[in-house]
Design a protein around this motif. Structure first.
Motif, PDB file in Angstrom:
ATOM      1  N   ASN A 131      30.459  37.093  46.643  1.00  0.00           N
ATOM      2  CA  ASN A 131      31.906  37.104  46.414  1.00  0.00           C
ATOM      3  C   ASN A 131      32.476  38.517  46.423  1.00  0.00           C
ATOM      4  O   ASN A 131      33.581  38.739  46.903  1.00  0.00           O
ATOM      5  CB  ASN A 131      32.242  36.418  45.090  1.00  0.00           C
ATOM      6  CG  ASN A 131      32.116  34.926  45.182  1.00  0.00           C
ATOM      7  OD1 ASN A 131      32.690  34.305  46.049  1.00  0.00           O
ATOM      8  ND2 ASN A 131      31.322  34.349  44.303  1.00  0.00           N
ATOM      9  N   ILE A 132      31.777  39.450  45.832  1.00  0.00           N
ATOM     10  CA  ILE A 132      32.189  40.855  45.831  1.00  0.00           C
ATOM     11  C   ILE A 132      31.038  41.650  46.426  1.00  0.00           C
ATOM     12  O   ILE A 132      29.913  41.564  45.946  1.00  0.00           O
ATOM     13  CB  ILE A 132      32.493  41.350  44.408  1.00  0.00           C
ATOM     14  CG1 ILE A 132      33.622  40.552  43.793  1.00  0.00           C
ATOM     15  CG2 ILE A 132      32.848  42.825  44.425  1.00  0.00           C
ATOM     16  CD1 ILE A 132      33.895  40.894  42.346  1.00  0.00           C
ATOM     17  N   ALA A 133      31.329  42.412  47.486  1.00  0.00           N
ATOM     18  CA  ALA A 133      30.274  43.153  48.166  1.00  0.00           C
ATOM     19  C   ALA A 133      30.714  44.600  48.387  1.00  0.00           C
ATOM     20  O   ALA A 133      31.657  45.080  47.763  1.00  0.00           O
ATOM     21  CB  ALA A 133      29.949  42.472  49.491  1.00  0.00           C
ATOM     22  N   THR A 160      27.790  40.171  36.498  1.00  0.00           N
ATOM     23  CA  THR A 160      26.698  39.201  36.569  1.00  0.00           C
ATOM     24  C   THR A 160      26.859  38.127  35.497  1.00  0.00           C
ATOM     25  O   THR A 160      26.689  36.934  35.767  1.00  0.00           O
ATOM     26  CB  THR A 160      25.346  39.912  36.405  1.00  0.00           C
ATOM     27  OG1 THR A 160      25.233  40.930  37.395  1.00  0.00           O
ATOM     28  CG2 THR A 160      24.197  38.954  36.553  1.00  0.00           C
ATOM     29  N   ILE A 161      27.207  38.547  34.282  1.00  0.00           N
ATOM     30  CA  ILE A 161      27.405  37.586  33.192  1.00  0.00           C
ATOM     31  C   ILE A 161      28.580  36.661  33.497  1.00  0.00           C
ATOM     32  O   ILE A 161      28.490  35.434  33.301  1.00  0.00           O
ATOM     33  CB  ILE A 161      27.608  38.330  31.858  1.00  0.00           C
ATOM     34  CG1 ILE A 161      26.305  39.003  31.435  1.00  0.00           C
ATOM     35  CG2 ILE A 161      28.104  37.385  30.770  1.00  0.00           C
ATOM     36  CD1 ILE A 161      26.456  39.961  30.288  1.00  0.00           C
ATOM     37  N   ILE A 162      29.678  37.222  33.982  1.00  0.00           N
ATOM     38  CA  ILE A 162      30.843  36.403  34.321  1.00  0.00           C
ATOM     39  C   ILE A 162      30.516  35.424  35.448  1.00  0.00           C
ATOM     40  O   ILE A 162      30.902  34.245  35.402  1.00  0.00           O
ATOM     41  CB  ILE A 162      32.049  37.297  34.713  1.00  0.00           C
ATOM     42  CG1 ILE A 162      32.516  38.112  33.516  1.00  0.00           C
ATOM     43  CG2 ILE A 162      33.205  36.480  35.275  1.00  0.00           C
ATOM     44  CD1 ILE A 162      33.045  37.274  32.369  1.00  0.00           C
ATOM     45  N   TYR A 163      29.787  35.878  36.473  1.00  0.00           N
ATOM     46  CA  TYR A 163      29.425  34.988  37.578  1.00  0.00           C
ATOM     47  C   TYR A 163      28.520  33.853  37.103  1.00  0.00           C
ATOM     48  O   TYR A 163      28.718  32.689  37.482  1.00  0.00           O
ATOM     49  CB  TYR A 163      28.748  35.783  38.696  1.00  0.00           C
ATOM     50  CG  TYR A 163      28.350  34.929  39.864  1.00  0.00           C
ATOM     51  CD1 TYR A 163      29.313  34.475  40.761  1.00  0.00           C
ATOM     52  CD2 TYR A 163      27.031  34.548  40.074  1.00  0.00           C
ATOM     53  CE1 TYR A 163      28.968  33.663  41.824  1.00  0.00           C
ATOM     54  CE2 TYR A 163      26.672  33.751  41.129  1.00  0.00           C
ATOM     55  CZ  TYR A 163      27.643  33.308  42.009  1.00  0.00           C
ATOM     56  OH  TYR A 163      27.297  32.503  43.064  1.00  0.00           O
ATOM     57  N   PHE A 198      33.571  26.849  37.172  1.00  0.00           N
ATOM     58  CA  PHE A 198      34.800  27.594  37.431  1.00  0.00           C
ATOM     59  C   PHE A 198      34.677  28.372  38.731  1.00  0.00           C
ATOM     60  O   PHE A 198      33.586  28.751  39.143  1.00  0.00           O
ATOM     61  CB  PHE A 198      35.095  28.588  36.301  1.00  0.00           C
ATOM     62  CG  PHE A 198      35.351  27.964  34.973  1.00  0.00           C
ATOM     63  CD1 PHE A 198      36.281  26.947  34.817  1.00  0.00           C
ATOM     64  CD2 PHE A 198      34.665  28.392  33.858  1.00  0.00           C
ATOM     65  CE1 PHE A 198      36.513  26.378  33.588  1.00  0.00           C
ATOM     66  CE2 PHE A 198      34.885  27.828  32.620  1.00  0.00           C
ATOM     67  CZ  PHE A 198      35.812  26.823  32.482  1.00  0.00           C
ATOM     68  N   ASN A 199      35.815  28.614  39.380  1.00  0.00           N
ATOM     69  CA  ASN A 199      35.845  29.471  40.551  1.00  0.00           C
ATOM     70  C   ASN A 199      35.766  30.926  40.075  1.00  0.00           C
ATOM     71  O   ASN A 199      36.602  31.379  39.305  1.00  0.00           O
ATOM     72  CB  ASN A 199      37.124  29.240  41.358  1.00  0.00           C
ATOM     73  CG  ASN A 199      37.152  30.023  42.642  1.00  0.00           C
ATOM     74  OD1 ASN A 199      36.278  30.827  42.917  1.00  0.00           O
ATOM     75  ND2 ASN A 199      38.176  29.788  43.433  1.00  0.00           N
ATOM     76  N   ARG A 253      37.920  35.666  37.444  1.00  0.00           N
ATOM     77  CA  ARG A 253      37.904  37.128  37.337  1.00  0.00           C
ATOM     78  C   ARG A 253      39.319  37.703  37.438  1.00  0.00           C
ATOM     79  O   ARG A 253      39.644  38.659  36.761  1.00  0.00           O
ATOM     80  CB  ARG A 253      37.032  37.710  38.442  1.00  0.00           C
ATOM     81  CG  ARG A 253      36.818  39.197  38.321  1.00  0.00           C
ATOM     82  CD  ARG A 253      35.879  39.661  39.424  1.00  0.00           C
ATOM     83  NE  ARG A 253      35.581  41.054  39.273  1.00  0.00           N
ATOM     84  CZ  ARG A 253      36.301  42.041  39.791  1.00  0.00           C
ATOM     85  NH1 ARG A 253      37.382  41.755  40.472  1.00  0.00           N
ATOM     86  NH2 ARG A 253      35.942  43.298  39.621  1.00  0.00           N
ATOM     87  N   LEU A 254      40.141  37.118  38.261  1.00  0.00           N
ATOM     88  CA  LEU A 254      41.522  37.584  38.380  1.00  0.00           C
ATOM     89  C   LEU A 254      42.261  37.415  37.066  1.00  0.00           C
ATOM     90  O   LEU A 254      42.956  38.323  36.624  1.00  0.00           O
ATOM     91  CB  LEU A 254      42.249  36.824  39.489  1.00  0.00           C
ATOM     92  CG  LEU A 254      43.734  37.126  39.632  1.00  0.00           C
ATOM     93  CD1 LEU A 254      43.928  38.513  40.222  1.00  0.00           C
ATOM     94  CD2 LEU A 254      44.415  36.082  40.467  1.00  0.00           C
TER      95      LEU A 254
END
Length: 86
Positions: free
Chosen positions: A28-30, A67-70, A78-79, A84-85
């Motif tokens: 998702n984030i790179a 990492t924890i949030i993902y 959840f998406n 995160r937004l």
């Protein structure tokens, strides 16, 4: 020449942690997202600050937080990017 050294010093952790973020967030984030965010933050900071003495990119604690949030979003359905937004 000092400015080029500073730019390179800001660029290397963005690339390094961008690759690690890609693995930690399922792509998702790179690196490209990290580069764009680092550039935007650097430009805004450059307009409104006196000296560029800030961390513009990702760091180890940010990687752990993402990492924890993902993992939380994955386990609860959840998406990740929307969560995160907000």
């Amino acid at each position: 020449k000092i400015n080029y050294i500073f730019n390179f010093a800001c660029l290397t952790p963005i690339i390094t942690f961008g690759g690690l973020l890609e693995d930690a967030t399922g792509g998702n984030i790179a690196t490209m997202e990290s580069l764009v965010c680092g550039a935007l933050c650097g430009i805004v900071y450059g307009f409104f600050s006196g000296q560029p003495l800030t961390i513009l990119g990702s760091t180890g604690p940010v990687l752990v937080f993402e990492t924890i949030i993902y993992d939380f979003c994955s386990s609860n359905g959840f998406n990740y990017l929307s969560f995160r937004l907000w």
